[in-house]
Design an enzyme around this catalytic site. Structure first.
Site, PDB file in Angstrom:
ATOM      1  N   HIS A  70       7.284  -1.643  -3.575  1.00 50.79           N
ATOM      2  CA  HIS A  70       7.427  -2.440  -4.793  1.00 50.79           C
ATOM      3  C   HIS A  70       8.869  -2.468  -5.307  1.00 50.79           C
ATOM      4  CE1 HIS A  70       2.828  -2.090  -5.721  1.00 50.79           C
ATOM      5  NE2 HIS A  70       3.090  -2.480  -4.487  1.00 50.79           N
ATOM      6  N   ASP A  71       9.632  -1.415  -5.037  1.00 53.62           N
ATOM      7  CA  ASP A  71      11.058  -1.427  -5.393  1.00 53.62           C
ATOM      8  C   ASP A  71      11.831  -2.367  -4.450  1.00 53.62           C
ATOM      9  OD1 ASP A  71      13.337  -0.481  -6.896  1.00 53.62           O
ATOM     10  OD2 ASP A  71      13.915   0.710  -5.152  1.00 53.62           O
ATOM     11  N   ASP A  91      16.988  -0.873  -4.782  1.00 59.22           N
ATOM     12  CA  ASP A  91      18.022  -0.400  -5.698  1.00 59.22           C
ATOM     13  C   ASP A  91      17.557   0.638  -6.709  1.00 59.22           C
ATOM     14  OD1 ASP A  91      16.383  -1.986  -7.199  1.00 59.22           O
ATOM     15  OD2 ASP A  91      17.950  -3.354  -7.927  1.00 59.22           O
ATOM     16  N   SER A  93      15.485   0.125  -9.081  1.00 55.60           N
ATOM     17  CA  SER A  93      15.254  -0.489 -10.400  1.00 55.60           C
ATOM     18  C   SER A  93      13.860  -0.186 -10.936  1.00 55.60           C
ATOM     19  CB  SER A  93      15.481  -2.006 -10.339  1.00 55.60           C
ATOM     20  OG  SER A  93      14.567  -2.627  -9.455  1.00 55.60           O
ATOM     21  N   HIS A 198      -0.718   1.472   5.200  1.00 60.26           N
ATOM     22  CA  HIS A 198      -2.113   1.431   4.757  1.00 60.26           C
ATOM     23  C   HIS A 198      -3.014   2.314   5.624  1.00 60.26           C
ATOM     24  CE1 HIS A 198      -2.120  -2.381   1.956  1.00 60.26           C
ATOM     25  NE2 HIS A 198      -1.311  -1.420   1.540  1.00 60.26           N
ATOM     26  N   SER A 199      -2.473   2.905   6.677  1.00 58.03           N
ATOM     27  CA  SER A 199      -3.263   3.877   7.456  1.00 58.03           C
ATOM     28  C   SER A 199      -3.225   5.255   6.798  1.00 58.03           C
ATOM     29  CB  SER A 199      -2.759   3.951   8.901  1.00 58.03           C
ATOM     30  OG  SER A 199      -1.798   4.963   9.062  1.00 58.03           O
ATOM     31  N   ASP A 216      -8.619   3.519   5.641  1.00 58.65           N
ATOM     32  CA  ASP A 216      -9.132   3.758   6.999  1.00 58.65           C
ATOM     33  C   ASP A 216      -9.767   5.143   7.031  1.00 58.65           C
ATOM     34  OD1 ASP A 216      -7.147   5.697   7.461  1.00 58.65           O
ATOM     35  OD2 ASP A 216      -6.302   4.708   9.220  1.00 58.65           O
ATOM     36  N   VAL A 221      -3.489  10.672   8.298  1.00 55.59           N
ATOM     37  CA  VAL A 221      -2.865  10.532   9.618  1.00 55.59           C
ATOM     38  C   VAL A 221      -2.321   9.112   9.746  1.00 55.59           C
ATOM     39  CG1 VAL A 221      -3.226  10.704  12.105  1.00 55.59           C
ATOM     40  CG2 VAL A 221      -4.547  12.174  10.566  1.00 55.59           C
ATOM     41  N   ASP A 223      -1.657   6.252  11.881  1.00 52.97           N
ATOM     42  CA  ASP A 223      -2.179   5.946  13.212  1.00 52.97           C
ATOM     43  C   ASP A 223      -2.690   4.509  13.308  1.00 52.97           C
ATOM     44  OD1 ASP A 223      -4.454   6.046  11.666  1.00 52.97           O
ATOM     45  OD2 ASP A 223      -5.396   7.702  12.739  1.00 52.97           O
TER      46      ASP A 223
END
Ligand code: HEM
Ligand SMILES: *[C@@H]1O[C@H](CO)[C@@H](O)[C@H](O)[C@H]1NC(C)=O
Length: 358
Positions: A70-71, A91, A93, A198-199, A216, A221, A223
């Site tokens: 998100h930064d 940066d 922010s 997202h794993s 997951d 882990v 993966d």
């Protein structure tokens, strides 16, 4: 004569070897090739003992990975081209201007983590942009199977608030996500590779009835399982209701967001997605490269110094990618137009029910 040449060579070799052999002045006898990197050993100790509660791969690692995305994604070439401020990218922010950026809907649930990071930054006098990238590399290093991420230091601490609306959302269409990422300089392949994060992920804000439900079956882990499991047909509703941007998943207790389900099935991303399903090593290598690219959005790589040698080496992963027990090859949605979904072994044992991620 021969002896003299040999002796001279020995002196030269000795002089060349010295930087590696003698301590460069970092704390606790540790070495960094560049002495300017020493401060990061102290930040490392602080993060591991405090923020990561003993070098764990738990909720704070997941939070920092949302924060780093998100930064960094607060960077828009199209806004700049239109003569507006396009954001400073990686940066820091999101910390410096948390009063503005934490009010963005996409940044829900991050306040406590942002304040903990701010305190670490102030204790060690490092820039918030560098700190977010460093904490990301250290955080991933606590997770089995993760790459040892590159870490470059030297981002300026001065920033302006990111323009609003630059963070992709879980209900966004694939076209919107691909276009937004491209506007920041990231390709569709980069997007797939970044999503290895997202794993090691869960959700807290999309469905409160299944708080911290993992994305997951192995949220500690890094993966291929995320890519495998998002490619299986969605049949199960894990909670009493479906949450915001939630779609059915293949495993009880697993949370599937619409954006991940759609990226797994869209012809622009599905072929890369299914490649990632076949090899933990490929996930590690590609994720490392994409993270390095994202880490310098808004900065000139050449102006930063390489402090990667401060990053710990993650524990390697022995398990091979597999279809969760109880499911079969026939449960995949075939989506890459060029190639059928690759054959994978089915994990032995009972059909899993996933617990909330720690
Ligand atoms: C490209 C589109 C992406 C979308 C739409 C998206 C969306 C989301 C959403 C909605 C959540 C759930 C947050 C919550 O409810 O607590 C989440 C979690 C997470 N995301 Fe993403 N994300 C994207 C990409 C990324 C990237 C590139 C990274 C890092 C490199 C990342 C790292 C994470 C992590 C680690 C979590 C778990 C947070 C936790 O368990 O507390 N995401 N993402
Ligand atoms: C970074 O900027 C913040 C203000 O946003 C300031 O409080 C902090 O001391 C600065 N840190 C460094 C290392 O200059």
């Amino acid at each position: 004569m021969k002896f003299a040449v040999f002796a001279t060579l020995a002196v030269i070799v000795g002089a060349l070897a010295r930087p590696q052999d003698s301590p460069s002045g970092c704390s606790n006898g540790r070495n960094a090739a560049n002495p300017q990197c020493c401060v990061w050993f102290d930040v490392l100790d602080d993060l591991q003992a405090g923020f990561y509660q003993g070098a764990k791969c738990e909720s704070p690692v997941r939070k920092i990975l949302r924060i780093v995305f998100h930064d960094s994604i607060g960077f828009s070439n199209s806004l700049t081209a239109a003569g507006q401020f396009g954001g400073g990218g990686a940066d820091g922010s999101i910390i410096a201007h948390s009063n503005v950026e934490l009010a963005f809907g996409a940044n829900g649930g991050l306040t406590t983590t942002i304040e903990a990071l701010r305190a670490v930054g102030l204790r060690h006098g490092v820039s918030y942009g560098d700190l977010i990238q460093f904490a990301t590399a250290v955080g991933e290093s606590n997770c089995v199977g993760a790459p040892r991420l590159e870490f470059l230091a030297g981002r300026s601490n001065s920033s302006q608030p990111s323009p609003p609306g630059l963070i992709p959302g879980p209900g966004n269409a694939v076209t919107a996500i691909i276009n937004r990422m491209a506007d920041a300089g990231l390709t569709a392949d980069d997007t797939v590779d970044l999503l290895a994060a997202h794993s090691i992920a869960a959700q807290e804000g999309l469905n409160g009835n299944i708080f911290r439900s993992p994305l997951d079956s192995t949220p500690q882990v890094l993966d291929s399982q995320f890519y495998i499991e998002t490619s299986l047909k969605g049949t199960i509703q894990s909670g009493p209701n479906l949450g915001f941007a939630e779609v059915r998943s293949p495993i009880q207790g697993e949370f599937r967001m619409k954006a991940d389900a759609d990226l797994a099935r869209d012809p622009r991303t599905s072929c890369r997605w299914q490649e990632m399903a076949t090899s933990n090593e490929l996930v590690r290598i590609r994720h490392r490269a994409a993270m390095a690219k994202m880490s310098v959005l808004g900065f000139d790589r050449a102006s930063l110094i390489d402090c990667s040698d401060v990053i710990p080496t993650p524990q390697s992963l022995n398990a091979l990618p597999s279809i969760p027990a109880g499911l079969t090859q026939a449960d995949f949605d075939n989506s890459c137009p060029d190639t059928p979904f690759p054959n994978l072994p089915v994990a032995p044992g009972p059909i899993p029910t996933l617990a909330a991620a720690p």
